[in-house]
Design a protein around this motif. Structure first.
Motif, PDB file in Angstrom:
ATOM      1  N   ILE A  74      -0.046   2.100  -5.755  1.00 59.36           N
ATOM      2  CA  ILE A  74       0.292   1.635  -4.404  1.00 59.36           C
ATOM      3  C   ILE A  74       1.807   1.640  -4.197  1.00 59.36           C
ATOM      4  O   ILE A  74       2.300   2.043  -3.134  1.00 59.36           O
ATOM      5  N   ALA A  75       2.565   1.210  -5.212  1.00 60.74           N
ATOM      6  CA  ALA A  75       4.029   1.192  -5.084  1.00 60.74           C
ATOM      7  C   ALA A  75       4.567   2.602  -4.875  1.00 60.74           C
ATOM      8  O   ALA A  75       5.445   2.831  -4.034  1.00 60.74           O
ATOM      9  N   PHE A  76       4.030   3.565  -5.630  1.00 60.93           N
ATOM     10  CA  PHE A  76       4.527   4.940  -5.545  1.00 60.93           C
ATOM     11  C   PHE A  76       4.203   5.572  -4.199  1.00 60.93           C
ATOM     12  O   PHE A  76       5.067   6.183  -3.563  1.00 60.93           O
ATOM     13  N   PHE A  77       2.972   5.415  -3.730  1.00 58.22           N
ATOM     14  CA  PHE A  77       2.535   6.145  -2.540  1.00 58.22           C
ATOM     15  C   PHE A  77       2.740   5.375  -1.234  1.00 58.22           C
ATOM     16  O   PHE A  77       2.693   5.981  -0.165  1.00 58.22           O
ATOM     17  N   TYR A  78       2.983   4.058  -1.288  1.00 59.67           N
ATOM     18  CA  TYR A  78       3.143   3.299  -0.048  1.00 59.67           C
ATOM     19  C   TYR A  78       4.529   2.668   0.101  1.00 59.67           C
ATOM     20  O   TYR A  78       4.855   2.188   1.184  1.00 59.67           O
ATOM     21  N   GLY A  83      10.046   2.925  -5.405  1.00 63.32           N
ATOM     22  CA  GLY A  83       9.217   1.735  -5.630  1.00 63.32           C
ATOM     23  C   GLY A  83       8.295   1.925  -6.827  1.00 63.32           C
ATOM     24  O   GLY A  83       8.123   1.019  -7.651  1.00 63.32           O
ATOM     25  N   GLY A  84       7.696   3.125  -6.922  1.00 63.54           N
ATOM     26  CA  GLY A  84       6.838   3.420  -8.064  1.00 63.54           C
ATOM     27  C   GLY A  84       7.615   3.401  -9.371  1.00 63.54           C
ATOM     28  O   GLY A  84       7.139   2.888 -10.392  1.00 63.54           O
ATOM     29  N   GLY A  85       8.837   3.946  -9.338  1.00 67.09           N
ATOM     30  CA  GLY A  85       9.688   3.942 -10.532  1.00 67.09           C
ATOM     31  C   GLY A  85      10.033   2.528 -10.975  1.00 67.09           C
ATOM     32  O   GLY A  85      10.049   2.228 -12.182  1.00 67.09           O
ATOM     33  N   LEU A  86      10.329   1.647 -10.009  1.00 66.42           N
ATOM     34  CA  LEU A  86      10.632   0.251 -10.347  1.00 66.42           C
ATOM     35  C   LEU A  86       9.421  -0.445 -10.954  1.00 66.42           C
ATOM     36  O   LEU A  86       9.558  -1.231 -11.901  1.00 66.42           O
ATOM     37  N   ALA A  87       8.228  -0.156 -10.427  1.00 63.51           N
ATOM     38  CA  ALA A  87       7.006  -0.753 -10.965  1.00 63.51           C
ATOM     39  C   ALA A  87       6.762  -0.276 -12.402  1.00 63.51           C
ATOM     40  O   ALA A  87       6.415  -1.075 -13.282  1.00 63.51           O
ATOM     41  N   ILE A  88       6.934   1.033 -12.632  1.00 67.35           N
ATOM     42  CA  ILE A  88       6.761   1.567 -13.992  1.00 67.35           C
ATOM     43  C   ILE A  88       7.830   0.988 -14.923  1.00 67.35           C
ATOM     44  O   ILE A  88       7.554   0.655 -16.088  1.00 67.35           O
ATOM     45  N   PRO A 115       4.908  13.127 -12.947  1.00 69.16           N
ATOM     46  CA  PRO A 115       4.903  14.463 -12.320  1.00 69.16           C
ATOM     47  C   PRO A 115       3.644  14.727 -11.496  1.00 69.16           C
ATOM     48  O   PRO A 115       3.717  15.398 -10.453  1.00 69.16           O
ATOM     49  N   LEU A 116       2.494  14.195 -11.943  1.00 65.55           N
ATOM     50  CA  LEU A 116       1.260  14.360 -11.166  1.00 65.55           C
ATOM     51  C   LEU A 116       1.373  13.635  -9.827  1.00 65.55           C
ATOM     52  O   LEU A 116       0.989  14.170  -8.785  1.00 65.55           O
ATOM     53  N   PHE A 117       1.905  12.419  -9.857  1.00 69.30           N
ATOM     54  CA  PHE A 117       2.151  11.677  -8.613  1.00 69.30           C
ATOM     55  C   PHE A 117       3.076  12.469  -7.687  1.00 69.30           C
ATOM     56  O   PHE A 117       2.824  12.601  -6.491  1.00 69.30           O
ATOM     57  N   GLY A 118       4.168  12.968  -8.271  1.00 69.31           N
ATOM     58  CA  GLY A 118       5.147  13.701  -7.468  1.00 69.31           C
ATOM     59  C   GLY A 118       4.581  14.958  -6.847  1.00 69.31           C
ATOM     60  O   GLY A 118       4.948  15.323  -5.723  1.00 69.31           O
ATOM     61  N   TYR A 123       1.756  15.682   0.138  1.00 71.82           N
ATOM     62  CA  TYR A 123       0.424  15.915   0.705  1.00 71.82           C
ATOM     63  C   TYR A 123      -0.248  14.580   1.045  1.00 71.82           C
ATOM     64  O   TYR A 123      -0.884  14.451   2.103  1.00 71.82           O
ATOM     65  N   TYR A 124      -0.083  13.598   0.173  1.00 76.24           N
ATOM     66  CA  TYR A 124      -0.698  12.278   0.392  1.00 76.24           C
ATOM     67  C   TYR A 124      -0.173  11.643   1.679  1.00 76.24           C
ATOM     68  O   TYR A 124      -0.941  11.033   2.427  1.00 76.24           O
ATOM     69  N   GLN A 125       1.120  11.788   1.942  1.00 79.28           N
ATOM     70  CA  GLN A 125       1.705  11.169   3.136  1.00 79.28           C
ATOM     71  C   GLN A 125       1.183  11.809   4.423  1.00 79.28           C
ATOM     72  O   GLN A 125       1.110  11.152   5.458  1.00 79.28           O
ATOM     73  N   ARG A 126       0.795  13.092   4.356  1.00 79.09           N
ATOM     74  CA  ARG A 126       0.375  13.803   5.560  1.00 79.09           C
ATOM     75  C   ARG A 126      -1.126  13.737   5.807  1.00 79.09           C
ATOM     76  O   ARG A 126      -1.564  13.870   6.943  1.00 79.09           O
ATOM     77  N   THR A 127      -1.909  13.569   4.756  1.00 86.36           N
ATOM     78  CA  THR A 127      -3.349  13.753   4.882  1.00 86.36           C
ATOM     79  C   THR A 127      -4.033  12.527   5.470  1.00 86.36           C
ATOM     80  O   THR A 127      -3.412  11.480   5.680  1.00 86.36           O
ATOM     81  N   ASN A 128      -5.350  12.663   5.744  1.00 86.82           N
ATOM     82  CA  ASN A 128      -6.096  11.578   6.388  1.00 86.82           C
ATOM     83  C   ASN A 128      -6.544  10.536   5.360  1.00 86.82           C
ATOM     84  O   ASN A 128      -6.515  10.777   4.145  1.00 86.82           O
ATOM     85  N   PRO A 129      -6.973   9.346   5.828  1.00 91.18           N
ATOM     86  CA  PRO A 129      -7.332   8.256   4.903  1.00 91.18           C
ATOM     87  C   PRO A 129      -8.418   8.616   3.897  1.00 91.18           C
ATOM     88  O   PRO A 129      -8.385   8.151   2.755  1.00 91.18           O
ATOM     89  N   TRP A 130      -9.403   9.420   4.302  1.00 88.94           N
ATOM     90  CA  TRP A 130     -10.506   9.741   3.392  1.00 88.94           C
ATOM     91  C   TRP A 130     -10.038  10.597   2.232  1.00 88.94           C
ATOM     92  O   TRP A 130     -10.495  10.413   1.090  1.00 88.94           O
ATOM     93  N   ARG A 131      -9.120  11.509   2.470  1.00 88.40           N
ATOM     94  CA  ARG A 131      -8.569  12.316   1.374  1.00 88.40           C
ATOM     95  C   ARG A 131      -7.666  11.467   0.479  1.00 88.40           C
ATOM     96  O   ARG A 131      -7.572  11.707  -0.728  1.00 88.40           O
TER      97      ARG A 131
END
Length: 413
Positions: A74-78, A83-88, A115-118, A123-131
Motif C-alpha cells: 500500500i505504501a509503494f502504490f498509494y 513511501g514504499g522505500g521508507l516502509a521497507i 524491481p517487480l513493484f517498479g 501501469y498500476y496508477q493508470r489501470t482500473n480498480p479490478w486490475r
C-alpha cells in the motif's frame, strides 16, 4: 500443533490491524492538504507494519508469519516509491536487531520485490480498480508460495491447513483494502464532478441572466472612450487613463464572451473535421501573436487527419490552448504543436517551455474562477474541457515547474 482458538484470534487481530489503513485513508481523503495527509497516512502504514511484526501469527511450532507485505504494498502504490522505500527501510531496521541469516534473507526478498513493484507501478496508477486487485492478489500468491516452501522445509507440512487459512485471509485483507481505497477515490471523483457540474450550472445561469444586459452599456461606454481618446487636447496622463480603461473594457468583454459560451445551448451538430488543415490554419492564425510574444511556434502535423465534431468549437479549443501555451512563456521560448495517429485515435500535443504548473494546481484546472494567471477567470479552460468532452475526447496534462507543460488531447478517428 497450534491451538485453533489462538490461531483464529490472531488472524482476527491482524485483520483489524490492517483495516486501520483504509479507515485512515478515507478520513484523510476529505482534507485538501495533500502533503500533511500523505505523512499521516504513511505513519499509519508504518504503525500497522510494526504491530503486525510484533505479534506474528503462529502457523506451526517454531514458524510464524505476519502481514508486513500488505503495508509495504500500500505504501509503494498509494504513497509512491519513496513511501514504499521508507516502509521497507523500517522493516529492515527492525529486523537488523534479530538473527543475521533471517535479516539477509529478508533483504534478498525485498531486493527482488522492489524491481517487480517498479515494473508495474506506472501501469498500476493508470489501470482500473479490478486490475489493481488482480495485481495485488498476484503478488501475494507469490509470497504464499515462498511460505509453503518454508513450511515444507521445516518438516511440518501437517500444519498446511493453518498456512492455507492464513494466506487466504491475507489475500482477502489486501483485496478489501485495495477495494475500499479505490472505491473511496471513485466516490471522491464523482463528488468532484457533481460539484463542478453545480458550479457550471450556476455560471451558466448567471451568464444567461446578466451577460447581455452588461454587454450593451459597455459597448456604449467603449464608444465614448474611443471618441475621447481621439481628442487632440488631452494630456499624456489622461490619454494613458483612457487607454487603460479601454484595455480593461476589452478584457471584461472577453469574460462576458466566455460566460455566453457556457450559457449557449449545446450544439450537437457533428461533422467530419479536416483536422490537419484546421491545425495548420490555427497555427498560421496564432503565428503573429507568437512572434509578438517572442515565441517560436513549431508544428509537426500528420496529413489527412480527420475527426468528428463541430469545426468552430474545435478551432476555439485549439486557439485557447495555444494562446495559454504562449502566455505561459513570458520570456519567450518554443511552443510545439504535434498531431498524429495512434492506436485508432488522433493525439494532439501542445508543449510549451513555460513556468510550469505544480500537481495541486493541475487538479484544479478547469474549475470556475480558478486560474494560474493573475487576471484569469478559469472559464477558458473550463470551455476547452467541455468541448473535448462533447467531441468524445480525453485529455492529459503533465507539467514540471520551470520546465514547461504538455497538454495532450486524444480523439477517436
Amino acid at each position: 500443533m497450534v491451538l485453533l482458538k489462538y490461531f483464529v484470534a490472531e488472524l482476527i487481530f491482524h485483520f483489524f490491524i490492517m483495516m486501520m489503513i483504509p479507515f485512515v485513508n478515507i478520513i484523510l481523503s476529505r482534507y485538501k492538504k495533500e502533503i500533511k495527509t500523505r505523512i499521516i497516512f504513511l505513519i499509519t502504514i508504518l504503525f500497522s507494519l510494526l504491530l503486525s511484526m510484533s505479534f506474528p501469527v503462529r502457523v506451526a511450532e517454531g514458524i510464524a508469519f505476519d502481514l508486513k507485505f500488505i503495508p509495504i504494498f500500500i505504501a509503494f502504490f498509494y504513497i509512491g516509491p519513496l513511501g514504499g522505500g521508507l516502509a521497507i527501510g523500517a522493516l529492515l531496521g527492525v529486523n537488523i536487531l534479530g538473527e543475521l541469516k533471517e535479516f539477509l534473507l529478508l533483504l534478498l526478498n525485498y531486493l527482488l520485490i522492489i524491481p517487480l513493484f517498479g515494473s508495474v507501478y506506472n501501469y498500476y496508477q493508470r489501470t482500473n480498480p479490478w486490475r489493481k486487485l488482480f495485481i495485488g492478489v498476484a503478488f501475494y500468491i507469490l509470497i504464499t508460495g515462498t511460505r509453503i516452501i518454508a513450511l515444507v522445509q521445516s518438516g511440518q507440512s501437517d500444519d498446511f491447513l493453518y498456512l492455507f487459512s492464513f494466506s487466504l485471509l491475507s489475500i482477502l485483507t489486501l483485496a478489501i483494502i485495495i477495494y475500499l481505497i479505490e472505491m473511496n477515490k471513485l466516490q471522491l471523483a464523482m463528488l468532484e464532478q457533481l460539484q463542478n457540474a453545480d458550479k457550471l450550472n450556476a455560471v451558466s445561469q448567471l451568464a444567461a441572466s446578466v451577460a447581455h444586459e452588461i454587454r450593451n452599456p459597455m459597448t456604449t461606454i467603449r464608444g465614448f472612450l474611443q471618441i475621447m481618446k481621439d481628442e487632440t487636447n488631452l494630456t499624456s496622463k489622461q490619454g494613458m487613463f483612457i487607454s487603460v480603461s479601454l484595455d480593461e473594457l476589452d478584457r471584461t468583454q472577453k469574460i462576458i464572451g466566455d460566460f455566453l459560451s457556457l450559457a449557449r445551448p449545446v450544439n450537437h451538430f457533428c461533422e467530419p473535421i479536416p483536422l490537419s488543415q484546421t491545425l495548420t490554419d490555427v497555427a498560421e492564425f496564432m503565428h503573429p501573436f507568437a512572434v509578438m510574444s517572442n515565441v517560436n511556434l513549431i508544428t509537426n502535423i500528420e496529413e489527412k487527419l480527420i475527426i468528428n465534431g463541430n469545426i468552430n468549437e474545435c478551432k476555439q479549443l485549439l486557439i485557447n490552448l495555444i494562446k495559454n501555451g504562449i502566455e505561459a512563456m513570458p520570456s519567450g521560448g518554443n511552443l510545439e504543436l504535434f498531431a498524429y495517429k495512434e492506436n485508432g485515435h488522433v493525439r494532439i500535443s501542445i508543449i510549451d517551455e513555460g513556468i510550469g504548473i505544480d500537481p495541486i494546481q493541475i487538479k484544479q484546472l478547469g474549475q470556475p474562477y480558478y486560474s494560474t494567471k493573475t487576471k484569469g477567470t478559469g472559464l477558458g479552460l473550463m470551455i476547452c474541457f467541455d468541448i473535448i468532452k462533447r467531441m468524445n475526447g480525453d485529455y492529459q496534462i503533465s507539467s514540471k515547474e520551470k520546465e514547461g507543460t504538455t497538454f495532450q488531447m486524444i480523439f477517436p478517428l
